[in-house]
Design an enzyme around this catalytic site. Structure first.
Site, PDB file in Angstrom:
ATOM      1  CD  GLU A 120      -2.469  -1.155   2.812  1.00 49.77           C
ATOM      2  OE1 GLU A 120      -3.607  -1.794   2.841  1.00 49.77           O
ATOM      3  OE2 GLU A 120      -1.945  -0.533   3.757  1.00 49.77           O
ATOM      4  CB  CYS A 172       3.074   7.261   3.249  1.00 56.04           C
ATOM      5  SG  CYS A 172       3.358   6.141   4.466  1.00 56.04           S
ATOM      6  CB  CYS A 201       8.179  -5.201   8.631  1.00 56.32           C
ATOM      7  SG  CYS A 201       9.463  -4.448   9.552  1.00 56.32           S
ATOM      8  CB  CYS A 236       7.301  -2.866  16.097  1.00 58.27           C
ATOM      9  SG  CYS A 236       8.998  -2.354  15.584  1.00 58.27           S
ATOM     10  CB  CYS A 241       3.754  -2.054  13.849  1.00 62.12           C
ATOM     11  SG  CYS A 241       3.946  -1.964  12.194  1.00 62.12           S
ATOM     12  CD  GLU A 247      13.993  -0.310   9.218  1.00 58.48           C
ATOM     13  OE1 GLU A 247      13.254   0.049   9.968  1.00 58.48           O
ATOM     14  OE2 GLU A 247      14.685   0.162   8.816  1.00 58.48           O
ATOM     15  CB  SER A 260      10.030   4.255  14.861  1.00 56.58           C
ATOM     16  OG  SER A 260       9.636   4.739  13.573  1.00 56.58           O
ATOM     17  CG  LEU A 261      13.364   6.973  21.052  1.00 57.00           C
ATOM     18  CD1 LEU A 261      14.750   6.247  20.721  1.00 57.00           C
ATOM     19  CD2 LEU A 261      13.560   8.431  21.441  1.00 57.00           C
ATOM     20  CG  ASN A 315      -4.608   3.648  13.596  1.00 54.96           C
ATOM     21  OD1 ASN A 315      -5.566   3.802  13.905  1.00 54.96           O
ATOM     22  ND2 ASN A 315      -4.079   3.141  12.180  1.00 54.96           N
ATOM     23  CB  CYS A 320      -3.182   2.757   5.833  1.00 51.41           C
ATOM     24  SG  CYS A 320      -4.386   3.792   6.008  1.00 51.41           S
TER      25      CYS A 320
HETATM   26  N1  SAH Z   1       9.781   0.381   9.663  1.00 51.80           N
HETATM   27  C1  SAH Z   1      10.114   1.904   9.535  1.00 51.80           C
HETATM   28  C2  SAH Z   1       8.720   2.448   8.763  1.00 51.80           C
HETATM   29  C3  SAH Z   1       7.604   2.007   8.737  1.00 51.80           C
HETATM   30  S1  SAH Z   1       6.647   1.999  10.308  1.00 51.80           S
HETATM   31  C4  SAH Z   1       9.676   2.502  10.939  1.00 51.80           C
HETATM   32  O1  SAH Z   1       9.461   1.611  12.050  1.00 51.80           O
HETATM   33  O2  SAH Z   1      10.065   3.669  11.343  1.00 51.80           O
HETATM   34  C5  SAH Z   1       6.178   3.810  10.135  1.00 51.80           C
HETATM   35  C6  SAH Z   1       5.659   4.479  11.385  1.00 51.80           C
HETATM   36  O3  SAH Z   1       4.484   3.999  11.974  1.00 51.80           O
HETATM   37  C7  SAH Z   1       6.705   4.140  12.623  1.00 51.80           C
HETATM   38  O4  SAH Z   1       7.108   5.161  13.161  1.00 51.80           O
HETATM   39  C8  SAH Z   1       5.944   3.171  13.498  1.00 51.80           C
HETATM   40  O5  SAH Z   1       6.206   3.503  14.649  1.00 51.80           O
HETATM   41  C9  SAH Z   1       4.496   3.591  13.290  1.00 51.80           C
HETATM   42  N2  SAH Z   1       3.621   2.727  13.625  1.00 51.80           N
HETATM   43  C10 SAH Z   1       3.193   1.501  13.432  1.00 51.80           C
HETATM   44  N3  SAH Z   1       2.127   0.896  13.902  1.00 51.80           N
HETATM   45  C11 SAH Z   1       1.410   1.977  14.402  1.00 51.80           C
HETATM   46  C12 SAH Z   1       0.076   1.977  15.102  1.00 51.80           C
HETATM   47  N4  SAH Z   1      -0.541   1.003  15.269  1.00 51.80           N
HETATM   48  N5  SAH Z   1      -0.269   3.260  15.330  1.00 51.80           N
HETATM   49  C13 SAH Z   1       0.461   4.628  15.366  1.00 51.80           C
HETATM   50  N6  SAH Z   1       1.703   3.963  14.544  1.00 51.80           N
HETATM   51  C14 SAH Z   1       2.226   3.037  14.142  1.00 51.80           C
HETATM   52 FE1  SF4 Z   2       8.402  -3.103  10.802  1.00 47.31          FE
HETATM   53 FE2  SF4 Z   2       8.258  -0.197  11.172  1.00 47.31          FE
HETATM   54 FE3  SF4 Z   2       6.199  -1.996  11.892  1.00 47.31          FE
HETATM   55 FE4  SF4 Z   2       8.444  -2.022  13.309  1.00 47.31          FE
HETATM   56  S1  SF4 Z   2       6.961  -0.281  12.978  1.00 47.31           S
HETATM   57  S2  SF4 Z   2       7.266  -3.797  12.580  1.00 47.31           S
HETATM   58  S3  SF4 Z   2      10.187  -1.541  11.919  1.00 47.31           S
HETATM   59  S4  SF4 Z   2       7.127  -1.560   9.840  1.00 47.31           S
END
Ligand code: SAH
Ligand code: SF4
Length: 357
Positions: free
Chosen positions: A100, A113, A120, A124, A127, A169, A223-224, A299, A342
Site C-alpha cells: 500500500e 507514504c 516486515c 514491533c 504494528c 523497514e 521510530s524511538l 492507532n 494503514c
Molecule cells: N519500519 C519503519 C517505517 C515504517 S513504520 C519504522 O518503523 O520507522 C512507520 C511508523 O508507523 C513508525 O514510526 C511506527 O512507529 C508507526 N506505527 C506502527 N504501527 C503503528 C500503530 N498501530 N499506530 C501508530 N503508529 C504506528
Molecule cells: Fe516494521 Fe516499522 Fe512496523 Fe516496526 S514499526 S514492525 S520496523 S514496519
C-alpha cells in the site's frame, strides 16, 4: 565495467535504474549514447507508462525496448478515498502480493507514504505490518513505481513530500532503497527535493551509517517509541540489538546538512510510554540533537494488545516537551475510514493542533 538494469524473467527491468545503467543498456542495444538520457527523462520526468509513448525515441529502439525490457510497473488494485481527502492505494505486485501507499492531503500539498518491503521482519508489537511478518523485499522498480503511478494514474503530479513509512523497514532493504532514492532526488530524474524525502527507521544502526555515507541528503526519521531499554526491548525487539544509547549516538553522528533536523517518532501507548516521566526522559535523551518530535497516538487494531492514551494525557506529554523547548507535533492517522490497516502505514503526517484534538 558496464552497468546494466536489473533482469527478471529474461528482460531488463528499467524503473529504478540510474543513467549509468541506461547507458549500458543503450550500448547493448547498439543505439547511440544520447538515447540513454532520453529514456531517463521519459521514465522519471514524464513517468511514461509505455515505450510507445516515448515519441522522440526511434521506432527501432522502441521495438528493441519492447522486446527486451519492461518498465516494471505494477497494477493498481484499489484506490479508496477517505473523508479527509487522503487516498489509500493498493498495488498488486507481479507475484500477486499486495502493498500500500497512502497519499495524504496536508494543508496545501500532498505527502506520499510508500512501502519498501512486503511485510516486515522487525516485529514491533504495536504494528500491524510487524504482526503479519516478513514476506519479501520490494525491488527498486516497485519502490519507484509507487511514486510515478501516483503521478500518472492518481494525482496528476508528483507529491511534494515522500516518506518511506509504509510497510517494511527501509534500512533492511538498502540495496534496493538507495537506487530508488537516488532517482527520486536526482534533479534530472524525478527531482523531488531531497530534504522532502524522509526515510523512517526502527533504528537499524548499520543502515543509518550507510544512509549517511550515501550522501543523498534525504531526511531521517527514527521510530524511538520508548525512553528506557526495558520498555523498548518489549515493544521493539530490535532494541536488543541496537539499544537506545547506541541508536542516539548514531543519530548524533549522522551527517545532517545545515539547518536540518532528525525527526523522532513516538507512538503513544496507554500506560506503556505515555507518562510525564517518559516525557522527561525523552527530553533528556534528545538533548543536543537537532530534532523535532512527532507524537503519534496509537492507532488501535483488534490484533494489537495496546490502547490509545486519553486525549489529556497526549496533550500533557506534548506540553511537557514544549516547555523544554522541543518542537513536538501530534500526528493523527489519516484515512482511517478507508481501512485502519494503514494506521501502521503511518498516514499520520498531518499536522495537528490543540484545536483539532
Ligand atoms: N519500519 C519503519 C517505517 C515504517 S513504520 C519504522 O518503523 O520507522 C512507520 C511508523 O508507523 C513508525 O514510526 C511506527 O512507529 C508507526 N506505527 C506502527 N504501527 C503503528 C500503530 N498501530 N499506530 C501508530 N503508529 C504506528
Ligand atoms: Fe516494521 Fe516499522 Fe512496523 Fe516496526 S514499526 S514492525 S520496523 S514496519
Amino acid at each position: 565495467m558496464t552497468h546494466l538494469p536489473q533482469r527478471s524473467n529474461g528482460r531488463y527491468v528499467l524503473l529504478g535504474s540510474g543513467l549509468n545503467e541506461l547507458r549500458g543498456l543503450v550500448q547493448v542495444a547498439g543505439m547511440p549514447a544520447f538515447r540513454a538520457k532520453q529514456l531517463f527523462h521519459w521514465m522519471y520526468h514524464r513517468a511514461a507508462l509505455s515505450f510507445e509513448e516515448m515519441h522522440n525515441i526511434s521506432r527501432d529502439f522502441q521495438k528493441w525496448l519492447a522486446e527486451n525490457c519492461v518498465l516494471g510497473y505494477m497494477e493498481i488494485a484499489d484506490v479508496r478515498e477517505s473523508a479527509d481527502g487522503s487516498r489509500k492505494i493498493v498495488f498488486r505486485l507481479s507475484d500477486g502480493r499486495f502493498v500500500e501507499s497512502v497519499l495524504i492531503k496536508e494543508d496545501e500539498w500532498f505527502t506520499l507514504c510508500i512501502s519498501t518491503q512486503v511485510g516486515c521482519a522487525v516485529g514491533c508489537t504495536f504494528c500491524m505490518t510487524g504482526f503479519g511478518g516478513f514476506q519479501r523485499n520490494m525491488t527498486r522498480a516497485e519502490i519507484v513505481a509507487q511514486v510515478l503511478l501516483v503521478k500518472r494514474a492518481i494525482h496528476g503530479e508528483l507529491p511534494r513530500n515522500v516518506v518511506l513509512m509504509g510497510m517494511g523497514e527501509p534500512l533492511l532493504n538498502l540495496g534496493e532503497v538507495v537506487p530508488a532514492l537516488r532517482v527520486m532526488v536526482d534533479p534530472e530524474g524525478m527531482a523531488i527535493a531531497a530534504r522532502r524525502v524522509t526515510v523512517s527507521t526502527s533504528g537499524i544502526i548499520p543502515g543509518i551509517k550507510r544512509l549517511g555515507e550515501e550522501d543523498l541528503g534525504v531526511s531521517l526519521a527514527i521510530s524511538l517509541n520508548a525512553t528506557t531499554d526495558a520498555v523498548r526491548d518489549v515493544i521493539m525487539p530490535i532494541n536488543k540489538a541496537y539499544p537506545i544509547a547506541e541508536l542516539l549516538q548514531a543519530c548524533r553522528e549522522f551527517p545532517l546538512r545545515p539547518r536540518r533536523r532528525i525527526t523522532f517518532e513516538y507512538v503513544l501507548l496507554k500506560d506503556i510510554n505515555d507518562s510525564l516521566e517518559d516525557a522527561q526522559r525523552l527530553a533528556k535523551l534528545l538533548r543536543g540533537i537537532p530534532c523535532k518530535i512527532n507524537l503519534i497516538p496509537f492507532n488501535p487494531d483488534e490484533n494489537l494488545p495496546f490502547e490509545r492514551p486519553p486525549e489529556e494525557r497526549i496533550l500533557a506529554f506534548q506540553d511537557f516537551l514544549f516547555r523544554k523547548n522541543y518542537t513536538a507535533i501530534i500526528r493523527y492517522s489519516k484515512g482511517l475510514d478507508v481501512g485502519a490497516a494503514c494506521g501502521q502505514l503511518a498516514a499520520h503526517w498531518r499536522e495537528s493542533t490543540r484545536k483539532d484534538a
